[in-house]
Design a protein around this motif. Structure first.
Motif, PDB file in Angstrom:
ATOM      1  N   GLU A  12       9.205  -4.130  -9.225  1.00  0.00           N
ATOM      2  CA  GLU A  12       8.581  -4.582 -10.582  1.00  0.00           C
ATOM      3  C   GLU A  12       7.702  -3.424 -10.973  1.00  0.00           C
ATOM      4  O   GLU A  12       6.440  -2.643 -10.294  1.00  0.00           O
ATOM      5  N   TYR A  13       8.020  -2.482 -12.272  1.00  0.00           N
ATOM      6  CA  TYR A  13       6.716  -1.809 -12.595  1.00  0.00           C
ATOM      7  C   TYR A  13       5.480  -2.355 -12.787  1.00  0.00           C
ATOM      8  O   TYR A  13       5.471  -3.193 -13.979  1.00  0.00           O
ATOM      9  N   LEU A  14       4.022  -1.726 -11.929  1.00  0.00           N
ATOM     10  CA  LEU A  14       2.971  -2.466 -12.243  1.00  0.00           C
ATOM     11  C   LEU A  14       1.956  -1.568 -13.545  1.00  0.00           C
ATOM     12  O   LEU A  14       1.880   0.048 -13.367  1.00  0.00           O
ATOM     13  N   LYS A  15       1.710  -2.019 -14.175  1.00  0.00           N
ATOM     14  CA  LYS A  15       1.062  -1.004 -15.006  1.00  0.00           C
ATOM     15  C   LYS A  15      -0.384  -0.733 -14.732  1.00  0.00           C
ATOM     16  O   LYS A  15      -0.361   0.864 -15.353  1.00  0.00           O
ATOM     17  N   GLU A  16      -0.810  -1.237 -13.688  1.00  0.00           N
ATOM     18  CA  GLU A  16      -1.613  -0.838 -13.452  1.00  0.00           C
ATOM     19  C   GLU A  16      -1.762   0.865 -12.760  1.00  0.00           C
ATOM     20  O   GLU A  16      -3.143   1.208 -12.635  1.00  0.00           O
ATOM     21  N   LEU A  74       1.827   6.569  -6.960  1.00  0.00           N
ATOM     22  CA  LEU A  74       1.091   7.647  -7.332  1.00  0.00           C
ATOM     23  C   LEU A  74       1.438   9.043  -7.341  1.00  0.00           C
ATOM     24  O   LEU A  74       0.793   9.252  -8.075  1.00  0.00           O
ATOM     25  N   TRP A  75       2.046   9.083  -6.002  1.00  0.00           N
ATOM     26  CA  TRP A  75       2.370  10.716  -5.711  1.00  0.00           C
ATOM     27  C   TRP A  75       3.569  10.727  -6.593  1.00  0.00           C
ATOM     28  O   TRP A  75       3.441  12.240  -7.313  1.00  0.00           O
ATOM     29  N   LEU A  76       4.670  10.067  -7.088  1.00  0.00           N
ATOM     30  CA  LEU A  76       5.929   9.876  -8.397  1.00  0.00           C
ATOM     31  C   LEU A  76       4.790  10.384  -9.430  1.00  0.00           C
ATOM     32  O   LEU A  76       4.951  11.233  -9.746  1.00  0.00           O
ATOM     33  N   GLY A  77       3.840   9.948  -9.688  1.00  0.00           N
ATOM     34  CA  GLY A  77       3.100   9.234 -10.395  1.00  0.00           C
ATOM     35  C   GLY A  77       2.789  10.622 -11.008  1.00  0.00           C
ATOM     36  O   GLY A  77       2.611  11.397 -11.892  1.00  0.00           O
ATOM     37  N   GLU A  78       1.991  12.382 -10.174  1.00  0.00           N
ATOM     38  CA  GLU A  78       1.908  12.825 -10.501  1.00  0.00           C
ATOM     39  C   GLU A  78       3.003  13.537 -10.649  1.00  0.00           C
ATOM     40  O   GLU A  78       1.881  15.311 -10.737  1.00  0.00           O
ATOM     41  N   ARG A  79       3.514  13.481 -10.202  1.00  0.00           N
ATOM     42  CA  ARG A  79       4.695  14.828 -10.242  1.00  0.00           C
ATOM     43  C   ARG A  79       6.461  14.669 -11.474  1.00  0.00           C
ATOM     44  O   ARG A  79       7.126  15.652 -11.418  1.00  0.00           O
ATOM     45  N   CYS A  80       5.748  13.255 -12.235  1.00  0.00           N
ATOM     46  CA  CYS A  80       6.952  12.626 -13.147  1.00  0.00           C
ATOM     47  C   CYS A  80       6.765  12.044 -13.632  1.00  0.00           C
ATOM     48  O   CYS A  80       5.238  12.149 -13.698  1.00  0.00           O
ATOM     49  N   SER A  81       7.131  12.226 -15.277  1.00  0.00           N
ATOM     50  CA  SER A  81       6.728  11.264 -15.884  1.00  0.00           C
ATOM     51  C   SER A  81       6.681   9.641 -16.419  1.00  0.00           C
ATOM     52  O   SER A  81       7.230   9.434 -14.978  1.00  0.00           O
ATOM     53  N   LYS A  82       6.675   9.548 -17.099  1.00  0.00           N
ATOM     54  CA  LYS A  82       6.057   7.834 -16.794  1.00  0.00           C
ATOM     55  C   LYS A  82       7.268   7.017 -16.890  1.00  0.00           C
ATOM     56  O   LYS A  82       7.765   6.414 -16.420  1.00  0.00           O
ATOM     57  N   THR A 103       0.993  -0.816   0.233  1.00  0.00           N
ATOM     58  CA  THR A 103       0.205  -0.032  -0.016  1.00  0.00           C
ATOM     59  C   THR A 103       1.125   1.413   0.090  1.00  0.00           C
ATOM     60  O   THR A 103       0.890   1.901  -0.915  1.00  0.00           O
ATOM     61  N   ALA A 104       2.017   1.689   0.999  1.00  0.00           N
ATOM     62  CA  ALA A 104       2.434   2.713   0.741  1.00  0.00           C
ATOM     63  C   ALA A 104       3.498   2.814  -0.396  1.00  0.00           C
ATOM     64  O   ALA A 104       3.588   4.093  -0.760  1.00  0.00           O
ATOM     65  N   ARG A 105       3.874   1.692  -1.179  1.00  0.00           N
ATOM     66  CA  ARG A 105       4.546   1.129  -2.089  1.00  0.00           C
ATOM     67  C   ARG A 105       3.584   2.036  -3.073  1.00  0.00           C
ATOM     68  O   ARG A 105       3.970   2.682  -3.668  1.00  0.00           O
ATOM     69  N   LYS A 106       2.652   1.363  -3.285  1.00  0.00           N
ATOM     70  CA  LYS A 106       1.762   1.621  -4.595  1.00  0.00           C
ATOM     71  C   LYS A 106       1.140   3.934  -4.076  1.00  0.00           C
ATOM     72  O   LYS A 106       1.097   4.692  -5.152  1.00  0.00           O
ATOM     73  N   GLU A 107       1.243   4.247  -2.919  1.00  0.00           N
ATOM     74  CA  GLU A 107       0.859   5.872  -2.611  1.00  0.00           C
ATOM     75  C   GLU A 107       2.456   6.364  -3.039  1.00  0.00           C
ATOM     76  O   GLU A 107       1.577   7.093  -3.649  1.00  0.00           O
ATOM     77  N   LEU A 108       3.218   6.071  -3.100  1.00  0.00           N
ATOM     78  CA  LEU A 108       4.350   7.133  -3.083  1.00  0.00           C
ATOM     79  C   LEU A 108       4.612   6.364  -4.808  1.00  0.00           C
ATOM     80  O   LEU A 108       4.867   7.778  -5.016  1.00  0.00           O
ATOM     81  N   GLN A 143      11.994   4.662 -14.401  1.00  0.00           N
ATOM     82  CA  GLN A 143      13.180   4.528 -14.439  1.00  0.00           C
ATOM     83  C   GLN A 143      13.457   4.737 -12.396  1.00  0.00           C
ATOM     84  O   GLN A 143      14.058   3.670 -11.624  1.00  0.00           O
ATOM     85  N   GLU A 144      12.484   5.059 -11.490  1.00  0.00           N
ATOM     86  CA  GLU A 144      12.587   5.665 -10.290  1.00  0.00           C
ATOM     87  C   GLU A 144      11.897   4.045  -9.960  1.00  0.00           C
ATOM     88  O   GLU A 144      12.899   3.340  -8.280  1.00  0.00           O
ATOM     89  N   TYR A 145      11.069   3.367 -10.115  1.00  0.00           N
ATOM     90  CA  TYR A 145      10.863   1.479  -9.477  1.00  0.00           C
ATOM     91  C   TYR A 145      12.076   1.194 -10.307  1.00  0.00           C
ATOM     92  O   TYR A 145      12.220   0.158  -9.742  1.00  0.00           O
ATOM     93  N   LYS A 146      12.737   0.906 -11.794  1.00  0.00           N
ATOM     94  CA  LYS A 146      14.633   0.651 -11.744  1.00  0.00           C
ATOM     95  C   LYS A 146      14.798   1.050 -10.582  1.00  0.00           C
ATOM     96  O   LYS A 146      15.491  -0.348 -10.002  1.00  0.00           O
TER      97      LYS A 146
END
Length: 91
Positions: free
Chosen positions: A86-90, A65-73, A58-63, A78-81
């Protein structure tokens, strides 16, 4: 008279065997109780582990999502890597 002594010997051995059987039965019951406690401990540890893993996810997804609002896909992937996730496509 010899038969009486043999009977006494057999009776004494029988009592010794009965005492040993009782001791082993008691030991077995104690072992069974310890095993039941250990199984309960394992169940609690597994539940705790599952709860921690769910909180982590849950914390990972929230982080992310928060990063997704502030940076490009691309930056998000790259942040996941960088984190070894593992990058979750959903997301």
């Amino acid at each position: 008279m010899n038969t009486g002594m043999e009977y006494e010997d057999v009776l004494m051995r029988n009592q010794e065997y009965a005492a040993e059987i009782k001791r082993l039965t008691d030991e077995l019951a104690a072992t069974r109780d310890r095993l039941a406690e250990t199984e309960d401990d394992i169940r609690l540890l597994l539940k705790f582990h599952r709860d921690l893993m769910a909180e982590r996810d849950t914390a990972r997804k929230e982080l992310m999502l928060w990063l997704g609002e502030r940076c490009s896909k691309k930056e998000l992937k790259q942040e996941y890597k960088n984190r070894g996730w593992e990058y979750l496509k959903e997301m």
